[in-house]
Every structure is written in structure tokens, then in C-alpha cells.
Design a protein around this motif. Structure first.
Motif, PDB file in Angstrom:
ATOM      1  N   ALA A  31      30.265  71.703  68.986  1.00 20.35           N
ATOM      2  CA  ALA A  31      30.988  70.567  68.404  1.00 20.35           C
ATOM      3  C   ALA A  31      32.131  71.055  67.519  1.00 20.35           C
ATOM      4  O   ALA A  31      33.231  70.483  67.527  1.00 20.35           O
ATOM      5  N   VAL A  49      31.587  67.221  62.574  1.00 20.32           N
ATOM      6  CA  VAL A  49      30.805  68.158  63.395  1.00 20.32           C
ATOM      7  C   VAL A  49      29.361  67.668  63.497  1.00 20.32           C
ATOM      8  O   VAL A  49      28.767  67.660  64.584  1.00 20.32           O
ATOM      9  N   ARG A  52      29.126  64.677  65.896  1.00 20.28           N
ATOM     10  CA  ARG A  52      29.269  65.062  67.304  1.00 20.28           C
ATOM     11  C   ARG A  52      28.072  65.856  67.812  1.00 20.28           C
ATOM     12  O   ARG A  52      27.701  65.744  68.979  1.00 20.28           O
ATOM     13  N   ALA A  53      27.506  66.683  66.950  1.00 18.53           N
ATOM     14  CA  ALA A  53      26.393  67.536  67.369  1.00 18.53           C
ATOM     15  C   ALA A  53      25.057  66.813  67.319  1.00 18.53           C
ATOM     16  O   ALA A  53      24.053  67.310  67.839  1.00 18.53           O
TER      17      ALA A  53
END
Length: 198
Positions: A31, A49, A52-53
Motif C-alpha cells: 500500500a 496507508v 488501503r492495507a
């Protein structure tokens, strides 16, 4: 069941306490790479991040206390994979090959292209400056230092000059990355490497 037009949230990854979950770590790094490629260093944040992860922010902050350290982790993996340390038998040949590959990395790799963002942030953030000086520099200079150490061992210059020559080489490279001059012709680069190796 998912209906048309409805967004699904990323699957939340479970933490396994103080030990890093390899799956979560891989997802976070992937990510982070994607975000750097899309938005550069300025648009890079641990919050995005994490989203998204599908990882928790506290988990990421436990592993990387700030965005500079997460960037350094991504940069290090990418750079080590892209740039092997040459052993051509002379410092001049080693530096010419390594510098050429380093400049290509800074031009073409997502982490390389946004490296100057970390340097810029370090001018106004004590946290980023500390990460740059005490984490990035020791880790990232370990590989090129080997070229200078080998050269001193071959008798190309005195061992007492290793740190000074390494710093001059770093300064030369940073001048080029910070002024976006990474496409210099080989003859010009070769002349400057000659001066560094005298």
C-alpha cells in the motif's frame, strides 16, 4: 452480498501483538509503494496507508513511528533490489557503475523519485531530520561504504580518507537529485568521478 454502487471497506487484518504479521507487513508495504507512486511524498500518510492495507494505525505506528521511517523502509528494500554493489577492481569503475544505477533508480523507481521529499521535510521537521540522519544515512551508506573500504584496502588511498571521500560522493549525488539533474551524460559523470577518485 454486495449491491451495485456500494463501496466495500478493505478487510481488516488482525494484529498478532508485538510480533509482526508477515501478511500485514507485506500489505502495508504494498500500500505504501502504491501511494508513493500515486501521490509522492507530500501525499504520503500512515493514515492512508492503513486504510488501503486494511491495517490498524496503531500497528503501523508501532512498527514505523512516523511516515519518514515507513518511507525509509520502502526505499531501502527497493534500492537494494535495484542496485547491487559492484566490485570492478577499482573505486573509479565501482563508483561509475553504482552512481549510474543510483541515478536511474532516482529517475525511474517510485520510491527513488520521491526521495527528495524526505530531504525537504527534514528541513522543517525534527522528526524527519532525525530519521534521515540516524536511520536513513547509516543504513543507506553501508553498501556504498564497502566500495570505499575495498579501495582503501587495495591501496588506492589512505584508510583515514574513507569517510571524507564518501561524504564528498554523497554530496555530489544529492546536489544532482535535489536539482533534478539525473540525466547527465556519461562523459561528464566520468570526469567528476575521476576527480572524486584522485
Amino acid at each position: 452480498m454486495r449491491f451495485e454502487g456500494m463501496e466495500t471497506k478493505p478487510k481488516r487484518r488482525a494484529s498478532i501483538g508485538a510480533r509482526r504479521s508477515p501478511e500485514t507487513e507485506a500489505a502495508v508495504k504494498a500500500a505504501a509503494r502504491d501511494l508513493l507512486a500515486e501521490k509522492g511524498y507530500a501525499g504520503f500518510s500512515i493514515e492512508e496507508v492503513a486504510r488501503r492495507a486494511g491495517a490498524g494505525k496503531p500497528t503501523i505506528y508501532r512498527w514505523w513511528p512516523n511516515k519518514a521511517e515507513l518511507f525509509i523502509a520502502i526505499y531501502g528494500v527497493e534500492k537494494d533490489a535495484a542496485i547491487p554493489v559492484p566490485d570492478e577492481g577499482s573505486l573509479r569503475a565501482d563508483l561509475l557503475r553504482y552512481t549510474t544505477n543510483l541515478w536511474r533508480f532516482w529517475r525511474e523507481d517510485a520510491a527513488g523519485r520521491v526521495f527528495r521529499g524526505l530531504v525537504a521535510e527534514a528541513q522543517t521537521s525534527e522528526t524527519a531530520l532525525a530519521a534521515l540522519r540516524f536511520k536513513f544515512m547509516p543504513e543507506r551508506l553501508a553498501s556504498p561504504r564497502r566500495m570505499f573500504v575495498r579501495a582503501a584496502e587495495r591501496g588506492e588511498f589512505e584508510p583515514a580518507e574513507i569517510d571524507d571521500r564518501l561524504e564528498l560522493w554523497v554530496g555530489f549525488n544529492w546536489l544532482h537529485v535535489l536539482t533534478d539533474r539525473l540525466s547527465e551524460d556519461e562523459a561528464s559523470l566520468s570526469r567528476k568521478i575521476d576527480l572524486l577518485c584522485r
